[in-house]
Design an enzyme around this catalytic site. Structure first.
Site, PDB file in Angstrom:
ATOM      1  N   ASP A 222       0.810  -1.217   0.000  1.00 43.01           N
ATOM      2  CA  ASP A 222       0.000   0.000   0.000  1.00 43.01           C
ATOM      3  C   ASP A 222       0.840   1.262   0.000  1.00 43.01           C
ATOM      4  O   ASP A 222       0.308   2.357  -0.213  1.00 43.01           O
ATOM      5  CB  ASP A 222      -0.929   0.025   1.213  1.00 43.01           C
ATOM      6  CG  ASP A 222      -2.374  -0.160   0.786  1.00 43.01           C
ATOM      7  OD1 ASP A 222      -2.615  -0.150  -0.436  1.00 43.01           O
ATOM      8  OD2 ASP A 222      -3.236  -0.315   1.648  1.00 43.01           O
TER       9      ASP A 222
ATOM     10  N   ASP B 164     -10.418  39.204 -31.533  1.00 35.77           N
ATOM     11  CA  ASP B 164      -9.798  37.922 -31.848  1.00 35.77           C
ATOM     12  C   ASP B 164     -10.516  36.751 -31.174  1.00 35.77           C
ATOM     13  O   ASP B 164     -10.357  35.602 -31.561  1.00 35.77           O
ATOM     14  CB  ASP B 164      -8.323  37.945 -31.417  1.00 35.77           C
ATOM     15  CG  ASP B 164      -7.552  36.831 -32.084  1.00 35.77           C
ATOM     16  OD1 ASP B 164      -7.712  36.666 -33.306  1.00 35.77           O
ATOM     17  OD2 ASP B 164      -6.817  36.119 -31.380  1.00 35.77           O
TER      18      ASP B 164
ATOM     19  N   GLY C 251      -8.617  31.139 -34.889  1.00 34.11           N
ATOM     20  CA  GLY C 251      -9.653  31.672 -35.761  1.00 34.11           C
ATOM     21  C   GLY C 251      -9.284  31.652 -37.246  1.00 34.11           C
ATOM     22  O   GLY C 251     -10.032  31.135 -38.070  1.00 34.11           O
ATOM     23  N   LEU C 252      -8.105  32.161 -37.575  1.00 35.75           N
ATOM     24  CA  LEU C 252      -7.711  32.247 -38.976  1.00 35.75           C
ATOM     25  C   LEU C 252      -7.596  30.849 -39.566  1.00 35.75           C
ATOM     26  O   LEU C 252      -8.042  30.568 -40.677  1.00 35.75           O
ATOM     27  CB  LEU C 252      -6.370  32.987 -39.091  1.00 35.75           C
ATOM     28  CG  LEU C 252      -5.789  33.028 -40.508  1.00 35.75           C
ATOM     29  CD1 LEU C 252      -6.696  33.816 -41.431  1.00 35.75           C
ATOM     30  CD2 LEU C 252      -4.393  33.662 -40.496  1.00 35.75           C
TER      31      LEU C 252
HETATM   32  S1  SF4 Z   1      -7.469  -2.272  -2.349  1.00 30.01           S
HETATM   33 FE1  SF4 Z   1      -7.118  -0.875  -0.636  1.00 30.01          FE
HETATM   34  S2  SF4 Z   1      -5.851  -2.045   0.788  1.00 30.01           S
HETATM   35 FE2  SF4 Z   1      -5.750  -3.071  -1.156  1.00 30.01          FE
HETATM   36  S3  SF4 Z   1      -3.948  -2.230  -2.190  1.00 30.01           S
HETATM   37 FE3  SF4 Z   1      -5.699  -1.024  -2.878  1.00 30.01          FE
HETATM   38  S4  SF4 Z   1      -5.770   0.653  -1.478  1.00 30.01           S
HETATM   39 FE4  SF4 Z   1      -4.497  -0.863  -0.505  1.00 30.01          FE
END
Ligand code: SF4
Length: 519
Positions: free
Chosen positions: A36, A274, A409-410
């Site tokens: 994570d 413009d 634009g042009l």
């Molecule tokens: S699902 Fe949630 S806990 Fe699992 S890796 Fe993704 S963020 Fe982390």
């Protein structure tokens, strides 16, 4: 289960990380599986922060599940406190840790640490990142803000900026300038830029300025209730909204409004001849509700665009967005499914998209220019230069950013007049985007072609038998229409034919449809 390739928001603990990373002296202990820590990269790579986020992960592995993960969490808390000595600690669980139910709040409380420990309840399977920022900031304010007297001079807090916020760094600078010009002092900017000890004196301000309701509305409501501080409702994005914001702030401060417009160039740039060709350009707007609504108003009222679609991905703010969409006479697209957004864009056939990083990709696929107005964004939208969205300079930035992807634009004129031209053929794309780069030898030598953008079929990928067929002459006639409105013309003609049971679209059908929709 929901099949998902792209998500507009991360899980709610990423929201909590955004609050913690924006602050100093606060540490977050996150019960989470190994891996994570990927979320660190959001801050060190996308936002390019020079230090690691103040987050300690328990990083439990499969083999830990057979043992005592609660002990793992307790040890991580103690180690984090010893090492970082924060003024306050927030603790919580990621999605996987939520399933093993170790109760991080209860565990941390029993450790008897000498600083406030705030337990976060973030339901990962029903809520998302923006809920995470809002709830975390609310819990921090609720726990840390102390009763205190008002500052002798008129002052306010600026609430809402977080780590990983789209242009938050520069918006705070601009809004501080607006307040400064009126002689209003800033008491605390939070969460980004504050410490837990700063949050203790939130109550000393006379009122609150809420820049991002997605991150700070719950805290602002609580402060209004408990500390008697009113808060601003106007988001100062665009010239008109900036003026309205200054009026609102002056009202809350009990002083006369004052706005220094010396550097405001956007209104004159939009009014100059413009910019005439911008009038009536059809734009589709999508993002978080706050930015999408602000952008839609600027597009319609300040740039002269026609808003042909408006939507947001955060359902919490769907109500005001739906109301604005209704006022603008368009359908609201409230969804976090990017395929649905893609379908809505294809159906509206806009000439430009104002959206997030996802809409940039959609725009690329459909061959529609896009400017980014809202998170989620990638690394290029954390620029080195000063680049706010709010206030006077923000209005200037919006003008430049939105006009830049359009064909000038042009060139637009030349494309319509000389569509057979080798250089200005309408398949070549805007020249300022390298649309005329020579084709590599061996690839045929003709002008490069952007993806076919003028039919919603490119999305569904197949044709239904009942769809009307285009006669060759009608198809040729259709190609005489400038490419940026051709998609709309094609779609209108097809629905016109389908409604009348016409099987083959001829040149006459095309003109009948044109007359019909022009009425
Ligand atoms: S699902 Fe949630 S806990 Fe699992 S890796 Fe993704 S963020 Fe982390």
């Amino acid at each position: 289960m929901k099949l998902t390739v792209w998500t507009y928001e991360g899980p709610p603990h990423v929201g909590a990380m955004r609050v913690a990373t924006g602050m100093e002296g606060l540490h977050y202990v996150l019960h989470a599986p190994q891996g994570d820590t990927y979320a660190d990269l959001l801050f060190t790579m996308i936002e390019r922060r020079g230090k690691r986020p103040p987050v300690t992960y328990t990083t439990f592995q499969a083999r830990d599940l057979g043992a005592d993960t609660a002990t793992l969490f307790r040890d991580a808390c103690l180690a984090a406190y010893d090492r970082f000595r924060p003024e306050a600690l927030i603790v919580g669980a990621s999605c996987t840790a939520e399933l093993i139910q170790d109760d991080p709040g209860g565990l941390a409380e029993r450790l008897g640490l000498p600083v406030p420990v705030i337990a976060l309840e973030l339901p990962s399977y029903s809520r998302k990142e923006l809920f995470g920022t809002d709830e975390t900031f609310y819990q921090l304010a609720r726990t840390l803000a102390q009763p205190c007297g008002r500052t002798p001079e008129v002052s306010c807090n600026i609430l809402g900026p977080t780590g990983l916020g789209f242009r938050h760094r520069d918006d705070v600078v601009e809004v501080t300038k607006l307040l400064d010009a009126m002689g209003i002092a800033v008491n605390v900017v939070a969460p980004m830029g504050s410490r837990p000890s700063d949050l203790a004196r939130l109550g000393a301000a006379h009122f609150n300025v809420v820049l991002y309701p997605e991150h700070a509305e719950t805290a602002a409501r609580w402060l209004e209730r408990e500390h008697g501080q009113p808060f601003t409702k106007t988001i100062p994005i665009g010239t008109r909204a900036t003026r309205a914001f200054v009026e609102e702030v002056a009202g809350l401060a009990g002083i006369a409004p004052r706005l220094d417009t010396g550097d405001l160039r956007q209104p004159w740039w939009s009014a100059s001849v413009d910019s005439t060709y911008l009038t009536g350009k059809r734009v589709f707007v999508f993002g978080d509700a706050t930015h999408a609504m602000a952008a839609a108003r600027v597009a319609r009222d300040e740039m002269g665009f026609e808003v042909c679609g408006l939507g947001c991905y955060n359902r919490e703010f769907a109500r005001p967005l739906r109301a604005l969409a209704k006022e603008m006479g368009v359908e609201a697209t409230v969804t976090d499914d990017y395929l649905e957004v893609e379908r809505a864009i294809a159906a509206a056939a806009p000439e430009m998209i104002l959206g997030t990083q996802m809409e940039r990709h959609i725009g690329k696929r459909l061959g529609i220019p896009c400017a980014v107005i809202s998170a989620p964004v990638h690394v290029q939208d954390f620029p080195a230069r000063h680049s706010p969205q709010m206030g006077v300079e923000g209005a200037n930035v919006l003008f430049d950013t939105w006009v830049h992807p359009l064909v000038m634009g042009l060139e637009e004129h030349l494309l319509t007049m000389f569509r057979e031209d080798f250089e200005f053929s309408d398949a070549a794309g805007p020249s300022h985007h390298g649309g005329h780069a020579p084709v590599a030898a061996g690839e045929g030598g003709s002008a490069p072609h952007p993806p076919e953008a003028d039919s919603p079929r490119s999305i569904s990928g197949h044709r239904k038998d009942a769809e009307p067929v285009w006669a060759a002459a009608a198809e040729r006639e259709l190609r005489k229409i400038p490419f940026f409105v051709r998609g709309k013309a094609r779609r209108n003609t097809e629905s016109f034919a389908a409604e009348r049971g016409v099987a083959e679209i001829t040149v006459d059908t095309l003109y009948e449809a044109k007359a019909h929709y022009a009425r």
